[in-house]
Design a protein around this motif. Structure first.
Motif, PDB file in Angstrom:
ATOM      1  N   ILE A 608      33.318  55.187  50.184  1.00  0.00           N
ATOM      2  CA  ILE A 608      32.410  54.638  51.177  1.00  0.00           C
ATOM      3  C   ILE A 608      32.302  55.556  52.379  1.00  0.00           C
ATOM      4  CG2 ILE A 608      31.959  52.645  52.652  1.00  0.00           C
ATOM      5  CD1 ILE A 608      31.664  52.160  49.682  1.00  0.00           C
ATOM      6  N   ASN A 609      33.401  56.271  52.720  1.00  0.00           N
ATOM      7  CA  ASN A 609      33.377  57.165  53.870  1.00  0.00           C
ATOM      8  C   ASN A 609      32.531  58.400  53.627  1.00  0.00           C
ATOM      9  OD1 ASN A 609      35.053  55.605  55.440  1.00  0.00           O
ATOM     10  ND2 ASN A 609      36.920  56.493  54.591  1.00  0.00           N
ATOM     11  N   GLY A 610      32.207  58.688  52.364  1.00  0.00           N
ATOM     12  CA  GLY A 610      31.406  59.860  52.062  1.00  0.00           C
ATOM     13  C   GLY A 610      32.215  61.120  51.934  1.00  0.00           C
ATOM     14  N   ASN A 611      33.533  61.048  52.040  1.00  0.00           N
ATOM     15  CA  ASN A 611      34.380  62.221  51.903  1.00  0.00           C
ATOM     16  C   ASN A 611      34.948  62.275  50.492  1.00  0.00           C
ATOM     17  OD1 ASN A 611      34.015  62.865  54.620  1.00  0.00           O
ATOM     18  ND2 ASN A 611      35.652  61.472  55.238  1.00  0.00           N
ATOM     19  N   ALA A 612      34.731  63.407  49.846  1.00  0.00           N
ATOM     20  CA  ALA A 612      35.161  63.524  48.452  1.00  0.00           C
ATOM     21  C   ALA A 612      36.657  63.367  48.345  1.00  0.00           C
ATOM     22  CB  ALA A 612      34.747  64.898  47.894  1.00  0.00           C
ATOM     23  N   GLY A 613      37.059  62.537  47.402  1.00  0.00           N
ATOM     24  CA  GLY A 613      38.469  62.372  47.099  1.00  0.00           C
ATOM     25  C   GLY A 613      39.210  61.476  48.049  1.00  0.00           C
ATOM     26  N   GLU A 614      38.553  60.962  49.105  1.00  0.00           N
ATOM     27  CA  GLU A 614      39.271  60.130  50.074  1.00  0.00           C
ATOM     28  C   GLU A 614      39.328  58.700  49.581  1.00  0.00           C
ATOM     29  OE1 GLU A 614      38.709  58.601  54.682  1.00  0.00           O
ATOM     30  OE2 GLU A 614      37.862  60.493  54.016  1.00  0.00           O
ATOM     31  N   SER A 615      40.482  58.118  49.627  1.00  0.00           N
ATOM     32  CA  SER A 615      40.657  56.743  49.164  1.00  0.00           C
ATOM     33  C   SER A 615      40.225  55.772  50.241  1.00  0.00           C
ATOM     34  CB  SER A 615      42.124  56.495  48.800  1.00  0.00           C
ATOM     35  OG  SER A 615      42.305  55.166  48.429  1.00  0.00           O
ATOM     36  N   ASN A 616      39.636  54.687  49.827  1.00  0.00           N
ATOM     37  CA  ASN A 616      39.177  53.671  50.757  1.00  0.00           C
ATOM     38  C   ASN A 616      40.003  52.415  50.567  1.00  0.00           C
ATOM     39  OD1 ASN A 616      37.560  51.424  51.877  1.00  0.00           O
ATOM     40  ND2 ASN A 616      36.020  53.012  52.203  1.00  0.00           N
ATOM     41  N   GLY A 617      40.309  51.721  51.623  1.00  0.00           N
ATOM     42  CA  GLY A 617      41.214  50.580  51.552  1.00  0.00           C
ATOM     43  C   GLY A 617      40.526  49.258  51.403  1.00  0.00           C
ATOM     44  N   TYR A 618      39.358  49.221  50.770  1.00  0.00           N
ATOM     45  CA  TYR A 618      38.644  47.963  50.646  1.00  0.00           C
ATOM     46  C   TYR A 618      38.276  47.738  49.190  1.00  0.00           C
ATOM     47  CZ  TYR A 618      38.159  48.171  55.698  1.00  0.00           C
ATOM     48  OH  TYR A 618      38.413  48.230  57.028  1.00  0.00           O
ATOM     49  N   LYS A 619      38.402  46.499  48.739  1.00  0.00           N
ATOM     50  CA  LYS A 619      38.028  46.131  47.373  1.00  0.00           C
ATOM     51  C   LYS A 619      36.746  45.319  47.437  1.00  0.00           C
ATOM     52  CE  LYS A 619      39.539  43.532  43.321  1.00  0.00           C
ATOM     53  NZ  LYS A 619      39.217  44.589  42.371  1.00  0.00           N
ATOM     54  N   LEU A 620      35.740  45.743  46.673  1.00  0.00           N
ATOM     55  CA  LEU A 620      34.447  45.071  46.690  1.00  0.00           C
ATOM     56  C   LEU A 620      34.364  44.039  45.576  1.00  0.00           C
ATOM     57  CD1 LEU A 620      31.928  47.996  47.306  1.00  0.00           C
ATOM     58  CD2 LEU A 620      32.810  46.345  48.937  1.00  0.00           C
ATOM     59  N   ASP A 621      34.024  42.839  45.928  1.00  0.00           N
ATOM     60  CA  ASP A 621      33.667  41.823  44.955  1.00  0.00           C
ATOM     61  C   ASP A 621      32.158  41.944  44.748  1.00  0.00           C
ATOM     62  OD1 ASP A 621      32.635  39.277  43.961  1.00  0.00           O
ATOM     63  OD2 ASP A 621      34.704  38.589  44.139  1.00  0.00           O
ATOM     64  N   ILE A 622      31.739  42.380  43.567  1.00  0.00           N
ATOM     65  CA  ILE A 622      30.340  42.720  43.347  1.00  0.00           C
ATOM     66  C   ILE A 622      29.421  41.521  43.547  1.00  0.00           C
ATOM     67  CG2 ILE A 622      28.699  43.668  41.687  1.00  0.00           C
ATOM     68  CD1 ILE A 622      30.895  45.557  42.813  1.00  0.00           C
ATOM     69  N   ALA A 623      29.801  40.377  42.973  1.00  0.00           N
ATOM     70  CA  ALA A 623      28.963  39.184  43.125  1.00  0.00           C
ATOM     71  C   ALA A 623      28.853  38.783  44.592  1.00  0.00           C
ATOM     72  CB  ALA A 623      29.542  38.033  42.294  1.00  0.00           C
ATOM     73  N   GLU A 624      29.990  38.878  45.318  1.00  0.00           N
ATOM     74  CA  GLU A 624      29.987  38.522  46.733  1.00  0.00           C
ATOM     75  C   GLU A 624      29.090  39.464  47.518  1.00  0.00           C
ATOM     76  OE1 GLU A 624      33.171  38.027  50.463  1.00  0.00           O
ATOM     77  OE2 GLU A 624      33.821  38.748  48.499  1.00  0.00           O
ATOM     78  N   LEU A 625      29.164  40.752  47.218  1.00  0.00           N
ATOM     79  CA  LEU A 625      28.349  41.732  47.919  1.00  0.00           C
ATOM     80  C   LEU A 625      26.867  41.495  47.683  1.00  0.00           C
ATOM     81  CD1 LEU A 625      27.915  44.345  49.500  1.00  0.00           C
ATOM     82  CD2 LEU A 625      28.298  45.614  47.380  1.00  0.00           C
ATOM     83  N   GLU A 626      26.488  41.301  46.412  1.00  0.00           N
ATOM     84  CA  GLU A 626      25.068  41.127  46.129  1.00  0.00           C
ATOM     85  C   GLU A 626      24.541  39.811  46.664  1.00  0.00           C
ATOM     86  OE1 GLU A 626      23.874  42.021  42.203  1.00  0.00           O
ATOM     87  OE2 GLU A 626      24.334  44.148  42.459  1.00  0.00           O
ATOM     88  N   ASN A 627      25.364  38.747  46.656  1.00  0.00           N
ATOM     89  CA  ASN A 627      24.946  37.491  47.274  1.00  0.00           C
ATOM     90  C   ASN A 627      24.741  37.674  48.768  1.00  0.00           C
ATOM     91  OD1 ASN A 627      24.992  36.070  44.885  1.00  0.00           O
ATOM     92  ND2 ASN A 627      27.092  35.370  45.123  1.00  0.00           N
ATOM     93  N   TRP A 628      25.619  38.465  49.387  1.00  0.00           N
ATOM     94  CA  TRP A 628      25.496  38.731  50.821  1.00  0.00           C
ATOM     95  C   TRP A 628      24.203  39.487  51.104  1.00  0.00           C
ATOM     96  CZ3 TRP A 628      24.899  42.713  54.185  1.00  0.00           C
ATOM     97  CH2 TRP A 628      25.242  42.491  55.515  1.00  0.00           C
ATOM     98  N   ILE A 629      23.913  40.481  50.282  1.00  0.00           N
ATOM     99  CA  ILE A 629      22.703  41.276  50.474  1.00  0.00           C
ATOM    100  C   ILE A 629      21.463  40.424  50.272  1.00  0.00           C
ATOM    101  CG2 ILE A 629      21.359  43.199  49.528  1.00  0.00           C
ATOM    102  CD1 ILE A 629      24.032  44.568  48.915  1.00  0.00           C
ATOM    103  N   THR A 630      21.448  39.601  49.198  1.00  0.00           N
ATOM    104  CA  THR A 630      20.302  38.737  48.935  1.00  0.00           C
ATOM    105  C   THR A 630      20.069  37.770  50.080  1.00  0.00           C
ATOM    106  OG1 THR A 630      20.695  38.891  46.553  1.00  0.00           O
ATOM    107  CG2 THR A 630      19.333  37.048  47.332  1.00  0.00           C
ATOM    108  N   SER A 631      21.148  37.176  50.601  1.00  0.00           N
ATOM    109  CA  SER A 631      21.030  36.256  51.726  1.00  0.00           C
ATOM    110  C   SER A 631      20.468  36.968  52.948  1.00  0.00           C
ATOM    111  CB  SER A 631      22.401  35.647  52.046  1.00  0.00           C
ATOM    112  OG  SER A 631      22.345  34.836  53.188  1.00  0.00           O
ATOM    113  N   LEU A 632      20.950  38.178  53.203  1.00  0.00           N
ATOM    114  CA  LEU A 632      20.467  38.936  54.351  1.00  0.00           C
ATOM    115  C   LEU A 632      18.997  39.294  54.197  1.00  0.00           C
ATOM    116  CD1 LEU A 632      21.147  40.344  57.011  1.00  0.00           C
ATOM    117  CD2 LEU A 632      21.821  42.362  55.694  1.00  0.00           C
TER     118      LEU A 632
END
Length: 649
Positions: A608-632
């Protein structure tokens, strides 16, 4: 006019200069896949003139009052029907699945609220010449894919005109005919559907299953003005009861096309006093609009596992858009929110159709195609589709982006006039040696000549595209499923989508608000330039908004940098054309493997940070994300519509 090809192929693969349908990106040379037939000149495509030409002020004023309908095939299920469906399902579900009607029957148990204003507003945009909706920002229509997914009907099987073919079936048909005649001779004086259900729903009859299917077909698929049991459906019911597929989807779609044309002609003629009769499953038109226009959606219900997709609209409350003129304004300004491929978005407890793939594929035809790909082929082929006693033209090549394909000038077609030849051409095998299946995450484009044709030939030189002036080709039209590794817990920011870092950490994945400003300024400037998306077309010149590198979505949803325009780039319509080194995934080797140019791995893990190889500390729930986007998206669309309505008052 191009000569009709003797080939049975439905796809054309070639490299061409592609651009956003809103003109907000520079032309890029890449491999593309188009639906045939394709026009050879800008003068060839059939123009959707009766929908582009604005309705008269008198017609618009008349249509503020809804037309009167003497009959509309909009059945609200009663408890007796729901109980009968449940009992028959427990006995015959295997046969229903085999014949491809299990979800269609379940759909008949849902109570869908009717929005006449929405149906009339959509019908105003209907073109009777092309069987498409024509909006200021593009052309779209209800396709066989929509009827498969929303209606639960099959595109495969025998035609609806099939007859009984052996003595055993003839005996069953005779018993059904006798039962129908007994009801006609009773006090009902017609083959009343209520009397039919009362006669057979209590069980005990040896032809109960066929009688049940005959009622379902007459009640929801092939309704007539008298709401009776139609004897024409008896052979269909006999086949379906034995697990023999019947191609109900083209028949249903043909009836919808027929009724939309009837309604459009009534709107133009101003027949407010005459009473219209619509016998197609019109609720599919409403489903189609709800799926693709977020602002028009009621709040959907959560699906249970195995439910048809349409179950989420059961008893849904209609949004408060009470007038036809408000629907009209919403449709005209929906360029930013229209979903070309709504079924590509993840939905909890719903499985994608088998012809929706995570990665784009080229499937060889050496060993033939399975039934799922054969269904997809039917959706893509231009044909004449047949109902019980009517035929309609089906033109998917005019709306290729609804299938994840790219759009070129649609060629004219001379379709068959006889039912026998029309069915042979609909049902014939394809001659394509390979079938291209787009990724469900891919983003379609149009050819530069299509964009020019739409702007000049369809809209007219001095007409602006409503609602698309600030259009950005953003991830909302092609949202990859993202997943990153687990990490530390952080505080929750309500303004940030699930799984994304707060504002100070979102650098490359964020679209700067400053970048949108010039397009808005151009729109408000009121100069003589023609606005088309975020591009400005002036003196025949197509100019890109950005002079830096731009990106193209590949099959796994990641962004792949494309080369900036060179000095020797070919001019297209007076503008610079960027020859991108990447387009669709078939131009790349080792797709899904390590991307050495970027120095990172192209996989389901994205930084997500856009830096190659950098680990991100967040786990995405796909259904939750897309529901959030649709609602927005729905909230933003409603705010924009409210602002426009307020400006007109």
């Amino acid at each position: 006019m191009a000569k009709p090809s003797s080939s049975n192929t439905i796809l054309e693969e070639r490299k061409g200069f592609m651009v956003s349908p809103f003109g907000d990106s520079k032309p890029a040379l890449r491999k593309a896949y188009f639906l045939k037939p394709i026009a050879t000149s800008m003068e060839e495509p059939e123009l959707p003139s009766d929908s582009i030409s604005p309705l008269s002020a008198q017609t618009l004023q008349r249509n503020y009052c809804p037309l009167k309908f003497s009959s509309m095939s909009w059945v609200h299920p009663n408890q007796d029907w729901i109980t009968w469906v449940s009992r028959m399902q427990s006995k015959h579900q295997a046969a229903w699945k085999k014949s491809g009607i299990d979800q269609a029957i379940l759909n008949s148990t849902y109570d869908i609220k009717k929005s006449i204003e929405l149906i009339i507003g959509l019908s105003e945009k209907w073109c009777t010449n092309t069987n498409t909706f024509v909006f200021p920002w593009g052309e779209a229509t209800i396709t066989l894919e929509d009827v498969i997914i929303l209606g639960g009907y099959s595109v495969l099987g025998s035609p609806v005109s099939r007859f009984v073919e052996n003595r055993e079936w003839e005996v069953i048909e005779e018993k059904l005919m006798d039962a129908r005649m007994n009801i006609v001779r009773s006090r009902a004086r017609k083959a009343c559907q209520h009397a039919w259900m009362k006669k057979f729903s209590n069980g005990g009859s040896e032809i109960e299953h066929e009688a049940f299917l005959a009622l379902w077909l007459s009640r929801t698929v092939f309704q007539n003005s008298s709401h009776t049991i139609r004897k024409q459906v008896f052979p269909i019911a006999i086949c379906l009861a034995r697990g023999i597929p019947i191609a109900l989807a083209p028949a249903v779609l043909a009836s919808i096309y027929r009724d939309l044309s009837r309604l459009k002609r009534a709107i133009v003629a101003g027949n407010n006093e005459s009473r219209l009769e619509l016998f197609s499953p019109v609720q599919l038109v409403q489903f189609w609009a709800w799926e693709r226009f977020p602002i028009l959606q009621p709040k959907p219900d959560v699906l249970n596992f195995g439910d048809p997709r349409s179950a989420r609209w059961d008893r849904a409350k209609i949004p408060k858009i009470p007038k036809v003129e408000n629907v009209r304004l919403t449709l005209d300004s929906a360029a930013e929110s229209f979903l070309w491929r709504p079924y590509a978005k993840s939905l909890k407890n719903w499985s994608f159709p088998e012809f929706y793939r995570e990665n784009e594929e080229l499937v060889l035809a050496d060993s033939g195609f399975d039934i799922h790909l054969e269904s997809f082929i039917r959706c893509l082929r231009v044909s004449k589709i047949l109902g019980l006693d009517y035929m309609e033209n089906y033109s998917p090549h005019r709306v290729a982006m609804q299938f994840g394909m790219d759009q070129d000038l649609p060629g004219r077609v001379n379709l068959d006039k006889t039912r026998e030849i029309a069915w042979m051409n609909y049902n014939k095998p394809t001659s394509d040696t390979k079938l291209y299946i787009p990724s469900r995450l891919s983003e379609s484009n149009v050819t530069t000549r299509y964009l020019k044709w739409w702007e000049q030939m369809v809209l007219g030189k001095n007409k602006k595209v409503s609602g698309s002036s600030q259009q950005q080709r953003s991830a909302k039209r092609s949202k990859p499923d993202l997943q990153v590794s687990k990490g530390e817990k952080t505080s929750i920011d309500p303004d940030v989508p699930p799984g994304f870092r707060p504002k100070n950490n979102m650098n490359e994945s964020r679209i700067s608000a400053k970048k949108d400003k010039p397009a808005a300024v151009e729109m408000l400037a009121g100069n003589n330039q023609q606005s088309f998306g975020n591009e400005v077309i002036a003196n025949g010149e197509l100019r890109g908004q950005s002079q830096c590198n731009f990106t193209s979505k590949v099959h796994d949803g990641t962004d792949r940098n494309m080369e900036p325009p060179s000095q020797s780039a070919q001019n297209i319509s007076g503008g610079e054309a960027t020859m991108g080194a990447a387009g669709r995934a078939t131009d790349q080797t080792g797709v899904g493997q390590e991307n050495t140019a970027a120095g990172n791995t192209t996989s389901n893990r994205v930084s997500i940070n856009g830096n190659a190889g950098e680990s991100n500390g967040y786990k995405l729930d796909i259904a939750e994300l897309e529901n959030w986007i649709t609602s927005l998206e729905r909230k933003v669309a409603k705010l924009k519509a409210a602002r426009r309505l307020g400006a007109q008052v």
